[in-house]
Design a protein around this motif. Structure first.
Motif, PDB file in Angstrom:
ATOM      1  N   ASN A 169       0.891  -1.171   0.000  1.00 51.36           N
ATOM      2  CA  ASN A 169       0.000   0.000   0.000  1.00 51.36           C
ATOM      3  C   ASN A 169       0.924   1.213   0.000  1.00 51.36           C
ATOM      4  O   ASN A 169       1.116   1.875   1.014  1.00 51.36           O
ATOM      5  N   ASN A 195      -0.030   2.033   5.672  1.00 48.71           N
ATOM      6  CA  ASN A 195      -0.694   1.662   6.919  1.00 48.71           C
ATOM      7  C   ASN A 195       0.290   1.182   7.985  1.00 48.71           C
ATOM      8  O   ASN A 195      -0.124   0.642   8.996  1.00 48.71           O
ATOM      9  N   SER A 196       1.583   1.402   7.770  1.00 47.71           N
ATOM     10  CA  SER A 196       2.563   0.872   8.717  1.00 47.71           C
ATOM     11  C   SER A 196       2.722   1.764   9.944  1.00 47.71           C
ATOM     12  O   SER A 196       2.734   2.988   9.850  1.00 47.71           O
TER      13      SER A 196
END
Length: 213
Positions: A169, A195-196
């Motif tokens: 992503n 999204n990390s």
DNA sequence: TCTAAGATGGGT
DNA sequence: CCCATCTTAGAA
């Protein structure tokens, strides 16, 4: 999460020598970086990178030609370029492309996966989200320092593995700390997993854009 | 020969 | 905000 390690494939020399450095920086997101020093195996998933493009890029150490420090950038891809930043921090880069094209990818953050206890000892902290969320931090956690400059990344001290099942992503943004680089200061050559929880800086909404998944 | 500033992180 | 303190480029 890490699955069965036996299905993973070590990245070959051609991964680092084919294609341009910006594509390679993007493709490195999700790959797993391993170190095996002093009987201590450690690994993390790469969640943040930056591309530096040789003599075409004012932010790149090789922009003004070769020095004792950046010599390895002028060789073949698939070797480590580790240099001391601000006299204090050991920053780990992956040399790409072939001879004469002095490109490299700075690895800015990884997500701890293996050897987390070793990483906590090396970093002297228990906070897992703070272990490897920055280029200086991940070098300490993985045991990388300037002694490892020029290390072959297809060997058995430092290497990378693919993880075909990882869902990327990727967000692109301007690179960190290169305000001095004139026309190249705003190139969108920083890539990170959107999204990390383990990236070095929060998203900058005004500039960041999602480019793939 | 000297000096400023840098692909940072930790602490006040 | 300040500090640690190595390497390089560019100024004297």
């Amino acid at each position: 999460m890490l699955k069965d390690i036996r299905q993973y494939v070590k990245l070959p020399r051609t991964f680092f020598t084919k294609g341009n450095v910006v594509e390679i920086a993007e493709n490195l997101i999700g790959k797993i970086l391993y170190t095996a020093f002093d009987q201590q195996l450690a690994a993390g998933r790469i969640v943040e990178t930056e591309a530096y493009c040789g003599s075409n890029d004012q932010a790149c150490h090789a922009f003004r030609g070769g020095t004792a420090r950046n010599e390895v950038m002028f060789g073949d891809g698939g070797y480590a370029y580790v240099y001391l930043c601000y006299g204090v921090h050991h920053l780990f880069n992956i040399v790409t492309n072939t001879k004469k094209n002095a490109d490299a990818v700075l690895v800015r953050a990884v997500e701890p996966l293996i050897g987390i206890d070793f990483m906590k000892q090396r970093r002297n902290t228990e906070n897992q989200q703070n272990l490897t969320s920055g280029p200086g931090k991940l070098s300490v956690a993985l045991g990388i320092n300037t002694k490892h400059n020029k290390t072959d990344l297809t060997g058995d001290l430092i290497w990378l593995m693919d993880d075909p099942s990882f869902e990327r992503n990727i967000v692109a943004d301007r690179r960190v700390g290169v305000d001095y680089a004139g026309r190249d200061a705003n190139l969108p050559w920083r890539f990170f997993q959107g999204n990390s929880l383990f990236v070095s800086k929060p998203v900058q909404p005004s500039l960041a854009k999602n480019i793939s998944n």
